[in-house]
Design a protein around this motif. Structure first.
Motif, PDB file in Angstrom:
ATOM      1  N   MET A 157       0.804  -1.230   0.000  1.00  0.00           N
ATOM      2  CA  MET A 157       0.000   0.000   0.000  1.00  0.00           C
ATOM      3  C   MET A 157       0.835   1.277   0.000  1.00  0.00           C
ATOM      4  SD  MET A 157      -3.235  -0.763   2.545  1.00  0.00           S
ATOM      5  CE  MET A 157      -3.859   0.905   2.323  1.00  0.00           C
ATOM      6  N   THR A 180      -1.953  -5.298   1.960  1.00  0.00           N
ATOM      7  CA  THR A 180      -1.851  -4.592   3.241  1.00  0.00           C
ATOM      8  C   THR A 180      -0.585  -4.823   4.057  1.00  0.00           C
ATOM      9  OG1 THR A 180      -2.986  -6.385   4.425  1.00  0.00           O
ATOM     10  CG2 THR A 180      -4.368  -4.624   3.468  1.00  0.00           C
ATOM     11  N   PHE A 201      -8.981  -4.433  -1.733  1.00  0.00           N
ATOM     12  CA  PHE A 201      -8.032  -4.732  -0.661  1.00  0.00           C
ATOM     13  C   PHE A 201      -7.687  -6.212  -0.623  1.00  0.00           C
ATOM     14  CE2 PHE A 201      -9.955  -0.787   0.772  1.00  0.00           C
ATOM     15  CZ  PHE A 201      -8.866  -0.092   1.282  1.00  0.00           C
ATOM     16  N   LEU A 232     -11.545  -8.526   2.572  1.00  0.00           N
ATOM     17  CA  LEU A 232     -10.124  -8.306   2.810  1.00  0.00           C
ATOM     18  C   LEU A 232      -9.362  -9.618   2.945  1.00  0.00           C
ATOM     19  CD1 LEU A 232      -7.650  -6.522   3.693  1.00  0.00           C
ATOM     20  CD2 LEU A 232      -8.546  -6.703   6.035  1.00  0.00           C
TER      21      LEU A 232
END
Length: 249
Positions: A157, A180, A201, A232
Motif C-alpha cells: 500500500m 496490506t 483490498f 479483505l
C-alpha cells in the motif's frame, strides 16, 4: 470469517546452506490458521532457482500455496523466464520488485512486454511500493493506464513513503489494487478504508520478514464490518486470482 488467504508472503531461505525452509513455512501457515498463501521466493542466488523452489512448493502443496514468480526486467532472459514459469502451470501471479532489482519502473522497456504476456496468460502483476524514488505507486499507475486489462497490485500500500498518495491514486484506476502487509499506520488505513472500494483490498503478511500473527491481528482493533473483513481476508483474493474457476474456494 470463513477463511484467510495471505496474498503476499515469501519462501524462507537459509543463505548459509542455500536451502529453502519449506517446512518452516508450512508450520507457520498451519499455526496461524492460514488457508492459502500466495508465495514468491525473493531471496536466493538466481531467479530461476527461486522460481523453481516456488513451483516445487506449489506442486507439493497445491491446496495450501499459490505460485507467484519473481521477474527482473533488467535480466537479458526475463521474457524467457516468464514463458518458462507460465509453462509450469502453477503460477498465478508475477512479482516485480524495483527496489530489490534497482530500476525505475517507468524506464524499463521490457516491462511493457512482461505486462502484455501477463495479460495474455491471466496473471496478476504484483509490484513493490513504499521506499524511495524507485517504488512510487504513480510509476505503476502509468502502466495501469496504458494497459487497462492488466490487474496490478500495489504491494504494501505504498507504506511509509507513499501511503497517503496511494490512497488518492487507487480510486482513479479500475485495475489497481492494494495489499496490506507492512502498512501499520492506522491513520492511513482508516483513510484508505473510506476512500478505496472494499473490492480492492488484499490481506498480506510479508512472512517471514514480518510476524504472521501480528499482521492478522492488526485489523482487529479497527472495527471493520464482517462483510469488509471477508473481502479483505479472502473474497477479493479468490476473485482476482480466479480461484473460483478452479474449484479452490
Amino acid at each position: 470469517m470463513d477463511m484467510i488467504i495471505d496474498y503476499h508472503c515469501h519462501l524462507p531461505w537459509d543463505r548459509d546452506n542455500d536451502q529453502y525452509l519449506i517446512e518452516k513455512l508450512v508450520e507457520d501457515t498451519k499455526e496461524n490458521n492460514i488457508d492459502m498463501r500466495v508465495v514468491s521466493a525473493l531471496d536466493g542466488y538466481s531467479i530461476s532457482e527461486q522460481n523453481d523452489a516456488v513451483i516445487s512448493l506449489v506442486k507439493k502443496y497445491p491446496m495450501m500455496f499459490i505460485g507467484c514468480a519473481i521477474i527482473n526486467p533488467k535480466e537479458k532472459n526475463c521474457l524467457d523466464e516468464l514463458d518458462r514459469v507460465i509453462q509450469s502451470g502453477v503460477i498465478k501471479a508475477i512479482e516485480l520488485d524495483s527496489l530489490a532489482h534497482n530500476y525505475y519502473p517507468e524506464n524499463e522497456k521490457k516491462i511493457n512486454q512482461i505486462i502484455e504476456k501477463a495479460i495474455e496468460n491471466n496473471l496478476v502483476i504484483n509490484v513493490f511500493t513504499g521506499w524511495g524514488p524507485r517504488t512510487m505507486p504513480a510509476q505503476w499507475a502509468f502502466y495501469a493506464e496504458k494497459y487497462p486489462a492488466a490487474k496490478i497490485v500495489l504491494l504494501h500500500m505504498g507504506t511509509t513513503d507513499f501511503g497517503y498518495g496511494c490512497v488518492e491514486l487507487v480510486p482513479q484506476y479500475n485495475n489497481l489494487y492494494v495489499e496490506t502487509s507492512c502498512m501499520y499506520e492506522f491513520p492511513i488505513l482508516r483513510k484508505a478504508f473510506s476512500k478505496i472500494d472494499s473490492s480492492k483490498f488484499l490481506f498480506g503478511t510479508h512472512y517471514p520478514h514480518k510476524f504472521t500473527k501480528c499482521s492478522i491481528e492488526a485489523f482487529d482493533i479497527l472495527n471493520l464490518s464482517e462483510d469488509f473483513r471477508n473481502k479483505l481476508y479472502f473474497e477479493n483474493a479468490i476473485e482476482i486470482l480466479s480461484l473460483h474457476q478452479e474449484g479452490r474456494k
